[in-house]
Write a protein that holds these residues in place. Structure first.
Motif, PDB file in Angstrom:
ATOM      1  N   PRO A   1      52.462  23.745  42.373  1.00 31.34           N
ATOM      2  CA  PRO A   1      51.859  23.211  43.603  1.00 31.34           C
ATOM      3  C   PRO A   1      51.718  24.248  44.706  1.00 31.34           C
ATOM      4  CG  PRO A   1      54.070  22.319  43.250  1.00 31.34           C
ATOM      5  CD  PRO A   1      53.691  23.037  42.001  1.00 31.34           C
ATOM      6  N   LEU A   2      52.517  25.328  44.636  1.00 28.12           N
ATOM      7  CA  LEU A   2      52.453  26.365  45.669  1.00 28.12           C
ATOM      8  C   LEU A   2      52.410  27.739  45.025  1.00 28.12           C
ATOM      9  CD1 LEU A   2      52.667  27.426  48.598  1.00 28.12           C
ATOM     10  CD2 LEU A   2      55.162  27.217  48.384  1.00 28.12           C
ATOM     11  N   LEU A   3      51.457  28.553  45.471  1.00 28.25           N
ATOM     12  CA  LEU A   3      51.355  29.950  45.063  1.00 28.25           C
ATOM     13  C   LEU A   3      51.649  30.827  46.272  1.00 28.25           C
ATOM     14  CD1 LEU A   3      48.115  29.470  43.024  1.00 28.25           C
ATOM     15  CD2 LEU A   3      50.122  30.601  42.058  1.00 28.25           C
ATOM     16  N   ILE A   4      52.593  31.752  46.131  1.00 24.57           N
ATOM     17  CA  ILE A   4      52.939  32.702  47.178  1.00 24.57           C
ATOM     18  C   ILE A   4      52.646  34.093  46.632  1.00 24.57           C
ATOM     19  CG2 ILE A   4      54.804  33.653  48.588  1.00 24.57           C
ATOM     20  CD1 ILE A   4      56.108  30.904  48.565  1.00 24.57           C
ATOM     21  N   LEU A   5      51.621  34.736  47.177  1.00 22.24           N
ATOM     22  CA  LEU A   5      51.076  35.952  46.589  1.00 22.24           C
ATOM     23  C   LEU A   5      51.057  37.058  47.640  1.00 22.24           C
ATOM     24  CD1 LEU A   5      47.990  34.237  44.878  1.00 22.24           C
ATOM     25  CD2 LEU A   5      50.276  34.582  43.904  1.00 22.24           C
ATOM     26  N   ASP A   6      51.840  38.101  47.401  1.00 25.24           N
ATOM     27  CA  ASP A   6      51.984  39.207  48.349  1.00 25.24           C
ATOM     28  C   ASP A   6      51.079  40.359  47.926  1.00 25.24           C
ATOM     29  OD1 ASP A   6      52.828  40.946  50.276  1.00 25.24           O
ATOM     30  OD2 ASP A   6      54.942  40.953  49.691  1.00 25.24           O
ATOM     31  N   GLU A   7      50.065  40.631  48.715  1.00 25.88           N
ATOM     32  CA  GLU A   7      49.087  41.690  48.413  1.00 25.88           C
ATOM     33  C   GLU A   7      48.583  41.550  46.969  1.00 25.88           C
ATOM     34  OE1 GLU A   7      47.908  43.762  50.588  1.00 25.88           O
ATOM     35  OE2 GLU A   7      49.384  43.858  52.210  1.00 25.88           O
ATOM     36  N   PRO A   8      47.981  40.408  46.623  1.00 25.97           N
ATOM     37  CA  PRO A   8      47.697  40.112  45.211  1.00 25.97           C
ATOM     38  C   PRO A   8      46.644  40.987  44.553  1.00 25.97           C
ATOM     39  CG  PRO A   8      46.755  38.438  46.648  1.00 25.97           C
ATOM     40  CD  PRO A   8      47.628  39.289  47.508  1.00 25.97           C
ATOM     41  N   THR A   9      45.735  41.592  45.309  1.00 26.09           N
ATOM     42  CA  THR A   9      44.680  42.384  44.672  1.00 26.09           C
ATOM     43  C   THR A   9      44.995  43.872  44.623  1.00 26.09           C
ATOM     44  OG1 THR A   9      43.447  42.640  46.739  1.00 26.09           O
ATOM     45  CG2 THR A   9      42.932  40.713  45.389  1.00 26.09           C
ATOM     46  N   SER A  10      46.213  44.245  44.961  1.00 21.91           N
ATOM     47  CA  SER A  10      46.596  45.660  44.924  1.00 21.91           C
ATOM     48  C   SER A  10      46.405  46.236  43.522  1.00 21.91           C
ATOM     49  CB  SER A  10      48.060  45.805  45.348  1.00 21.91           C
ATOM     50  OG  SER A  10      48.494  47.133  45.216  1.00 21.91           O
ATOM     51  N   GLY A  11      45.620  47.290  43.411  1.00 14.89           N
ATOM     52  CA  GLY A  11      45.409  47.946  42.126  1.00 14.89           C
ATOM     53  C   GLY A  11      44.316  47.347  41.273  1.00 14.89           C
ATOM     54  N   LEU A  12      43.652  46.283  41.732  1.00 15.28           N
ATOM     55  CA  LEU A  12      42.607  45.637  40.940  1.00 15.28           C
ATOM     56  C   LEU A  12      41.244  46.223  41.279  1.00 15.28           C
ATOM     57  CD1 LEU A  12      43.623  41.861  41.192  1.00 15.28           C
ATOM     58  CD2 LEU A  12      44.346  43.565  39.492  1.00 15.28           C
ATOM     59  N   ASP A  13      40.378  46.338  40.267  1.00 10.84           N
ATOM     60  CA  ASP A  13      39.033  46.815  40.540  1.00 10.84           C
ATOM     61  C   ASP A  13      38.207  45.687  41.169  1.00 10.84           C
ATOM     62  OD1 ASP A  13      37.444  45.289  38.526  1.00 10.84           O
ATOM     63  OD2 ASP A  13      38.602  46.456  37.086  1.00 10.84           O
ATOM     64  N   PRO A  14      37.070  46.000  41.795  1.00 13.98           N
ATOM     65  CA  PRO A  14      36.318  44.990  42.552  1.00 13.98           C
ATOM     66  C   PRO A  14      35.909  43.761  41.744  1.00 13.98           C
ATOM     67  CG  PRO A  14      35.565  47.180  43.141  1.00 13.98           C
ATOM     68  CD  PRO A  14      36.532  47.354  41.995  1.00 13.98           C
ATOM     69  N   LEU A  15      35.532  43.929  40.478  1.00 13.81           N
ATOM     70  CA  LEU A  15      35.124  42.773  39.678  1.00 13.81           C
ATOM     71  C   LEU A  15      36.295  41.838  39.427  1.00 13.81           C
ATOM     72  CD1 LEU A  15      32.686  44.365  37.058  1.00 13.81           C
ATOM     73  CD2 LEU A  15      32.110  42.938  39.045  1.00 13.81           C
ATOM     74  N   VAL A  16      37.458  42.391  39.155  1.00 14.42           N
ATOM     75  CA  VAL A  16      38.645  41.570  38.932  1.00 14.42           C
ATOM     76  C   VAL A  16      39.079  40.923  40.244  1.00 14.42           C
ATOM     77  CG1 VAL A  16      41.045  41.572  38.158  1.00 14.42           C
ATOM     78  CG2 VAL A  16      39.342  42.947  36.951  1.00 14.42           C
ATOM     79  N   GLN A  17      38.904  41.615  41.353  1.00 19.32           N
ATOM     80  CA  GLN A  17      39.201  41.007  42.649  1.00 19.32           C
ATOM     81  C   GLN A  17      38.369  39.749  42.864  1.00 19.32           C
ATOM     82  OE1 GLN A  17      38.918  43.771  45.924  1.00 19.32           O
ATOM     83  NE2 GLN A  17      40.111  45.337  44.857  1.00 19.32           N
ATOM     84  N   GLN A  18      37.103  39.811  42.510  1.00 20.55           N
ATOM     85  CA  GLN A  18      36.242  38.637  42.662  1.00 20.55           C
ATOM     86  C   GLN A  18      36.690  37.496  41.752  1.00 20.55           C
ATOM     87  OE1 GLN A  18      33.849  38.156  45.055  1.00 20.55           O
ATOM     88  NE2 GLN A  18      34.756  40.077  45.779  1.00 20.55           N
ATOM     89  N   GLU A  19      37.137  37.822  40.552  1.00 20.33           N
ATOM     90  CA  GLU A  19      37.638  36.790  39.647  1.00 20.33           C
ATOM     91  C   GLU A  19      38.909  36.167  40.203  1.00 20.33           C
ATOM     92  OE1 GLU A  19      37.289  34.172  36.855  1.00 20.33           O
ATOM     93  OE2 GLU A  19      35.853  35.852  36.963  1.00 20.33           O
ATOM     94  N   PHE A  20      39.769  36.998  40.784  1.00 21.22           N
ATOM     95  CA  PHE A  20      40.966  36.468  41.425  1.00 21.22           C
ATOM     96  C   PHE A  20      40.610  35.491  42.538  1.00 21.22           C
ATOM     97  CE2 PHE A  20      43.500  36.946  45.311  1.00 21.22           C
ATOM     98  CZ  PHE A  20      44.642  36.266  44.915  1.00 21.22           C
ATOM     99  N   LEU A  21      39.632  35.845  43.370  1.00 19.33           N
ATOM    100  CA  LEU A  21      39.225  34.954  44.456  1.00 19.33           C
ATOM    101  C   LEU A  21      38.679  33.641  43.911  1.00 19.33           C
ATOM    102  CD1 LEU A  21      37.551  37.550  46.848  1.00 19.33           C
ATOM    103  CD2 LEU A  21      39.758  36.413  47.143  1.00 19.33           C
ATOM    104  N   ALA A  22      37.992  33.696  42.772  1.00 18.90           N
ATOM    105  CA  ALA A  22      37.523  32.457  42.129  1.00 18.90           C
ATOM    106  C   ALA A  22      38.710  31.613  41.675  1.00 18.90           C
ATOM    107  CB  ALA A  22      36.614  32.798  40.950  1.00 18.90           C
ATOM    108  N   MET A  23      39.753  32.243  41.145  1.00 23.67           N
ATOM    109  CA  MET A  23      40.964  31.522  40.740  1.00 23.67           C
ATOM    110  C   MET A  23      41.637  30.854  41.939  1.00 23.67           C
ATOM    111  SD  MET A  23      42.364  34.422  38.043  1.00 23.67           S
ATOM    112  CE  MET A  23      44.070  33.887  38.147  1.00 23.67           C
ATOM    113  N   VAL A  24      41.642  31.540  43.068  1.00 22.39           N
ATOM    114  CA  VAL A  24      42.226  30.962  44.283  1.00 22.39           C
ATOM    115  C   VAL A  24      41.442  29.737  44.720  1.00 22.39           C
ATOM    116  CG1 VAL A  24      42.586  31.376  46.757  1.00 22.39           C
ATOM    117  CG2 VAL A  24      43.296  33.088  45.078  1.00 22.39           C
ATOM    118  N   ARG A  25      40.123  29.817  44.699  1.00 22.64           N
ATOM    119  CA  ARG A  25      39.302  28.668  45.090  1.00 22.64           C
ATOM    120  C   ARG A  25      39.518  27.491  44.151  1.00 22.64           C
ATOM    121  NH1 ARG A  25      35.676  32.988  46.503  1.00 22.64           N
ATOM    122  NH2 ARG A  25      34.778  33.005  44.405  1.00 22.64           N
TER     123      ARG A  25
END
Length: 311
Positions: free
Chosen positions: A153-177
């Motif tokens: 029910p709760l995700l606590i993510l500290d600097e979650p995109t550190s080290g990720l390339d831009p395409l994976v960053q976008q996929e992460f943002l889709a997962m957050v949504r």
């Protein structure tokens, strides 16, 4: 687990390390099914706040409730309801990523069949290599999979995109949504402002352990600056300069003329309506208004410590 309308509730939360105050009087209320972003430079206190939420460290004073419970006494049941990604992820195991995730699943609780593979595919993560051979970016992906895989029910993510390339960053943002749309709450920190701008519903700006504002991203954009370039025909620089001189939102202005064309370059802070009306009397040949620059706005807030969107 206690019942509460807010997933995260902090009141006068303070953490000191000796004489150093890492957090001072933090107040937060974060409801279910939202994405909350914590912005601040390194050393602002973002990681300290998150470690308090998962009981890695304990507050000096104040109160903190996570999913209705005090992290200090809630025990394993609360920790199993949180997907946590630390800011400094250290994974040096000889076992494979798949074996490590299976081990985490035994701790966090049931993981639906196929979820680990699906998340790994989305993040382009190879699961059958030894963890210690993975790059920083792939270790970060592994950390994201373990945080998301049991759909807490709760995700606590500290600097979650550190080290990720831009395409994976976008996929992460889709997962957050998707997590938000599924009713999960996401609390994430970052110093990458564009990331917060894309992901969060609300944003807190943290400076030297204190929250200086909490606002929606739209409110922060409204207080942001815009860089404007315009060209006008059949007028003079003096006429343009005189027309926009009374616009209070202008923080910089340059007007020049060449070959029957007058060029204006300006910075507009906050609402742009008065500026648009001031130039409407001229024949506009070209107009460029850059998207509100959240980074520039936030840096201004850090410099002044003040904002019109304080809550």
């Amino acid at each position: 687990m206690a019942t509460t309308s807010n997933v995260i509730e902090a009141r006068s939360l303070t953490k000191r390390f000796g004489r150093h105050s890492a957090l001072e009087g933090i107040d937060l209320s974060i409801g279910a099914g939202s994405v909350f972003g914590l912005i601040g430079p390194n050393g602002a206190g973002k990681t300290t706040a998150m470690r308090l939420m998962v009981d890695v460290i304990r507050p000096t004073s104040g109160t903190l409730r996570i999913l209705g419970d005090d992290p200090r006494s809630a025990g394993p049941s609360l920790r199993a309801s949180i997907g946590y990604l630390p800011g400094e992820l250290r994974l040096e195991s000889r076992i494979t990523g798949r074996a490590m995730l299976n081990h985490f699943a035994e701790i966090s609780g049931p993981v639906a069949s196929g979820t680990i593979n699906d998340l790994a595919d989305r993040l382009h993560l190879e699961l059958d290599r030894p963890v210690r051979t993975l790059s920083k970016g792939n270790k970060q992906k592994l950390g994201l999979v373990q945080a998301f895989m049991h759909r807490p029910p709760l995700l606590i993510l500290d600097e979650p995109t550190s080290g990720l390339d831009p395409l994976v960053q976008q996929e992460f943002l889709a997962m957050v949504r998707e997590a938000r749309n599924g009713g999960q709450t996401v609390f994430l920190s970052s110093h990458v402002l564009s990331e917060i701008q894309q992901a969060a519903d609300e944003v807190a700006l943290l400076r030297a352990g204190r929250i200086i504002t909490v606002s929606t991203v739209d409110e922060l954009r409204a207080a942001a600056v815009r860089h404007v370039r315009a060209r006008f025909a059949s007028t003079t620089p003096d006429a343009v300069r005189s027309s926009v001189a009374g616009v209070a939102s202008l923080s910089s202005l340059e007007v020049a003329g060449a070959q029957d064309v007058t060029t204006l370059t300006a910075t507009v802070s906050g609402e742009i309506d008065a500026f648009v009306k001031a130039i409407a009397r001229f024949t506009v040949v070209d107009l460029v208004v850059e998207e509100p620059d959240l980074e520039e706005s936030v840096l201004t807030l850090y410099e002044t410590g003040e904002t019109d969107v304080q809550r």
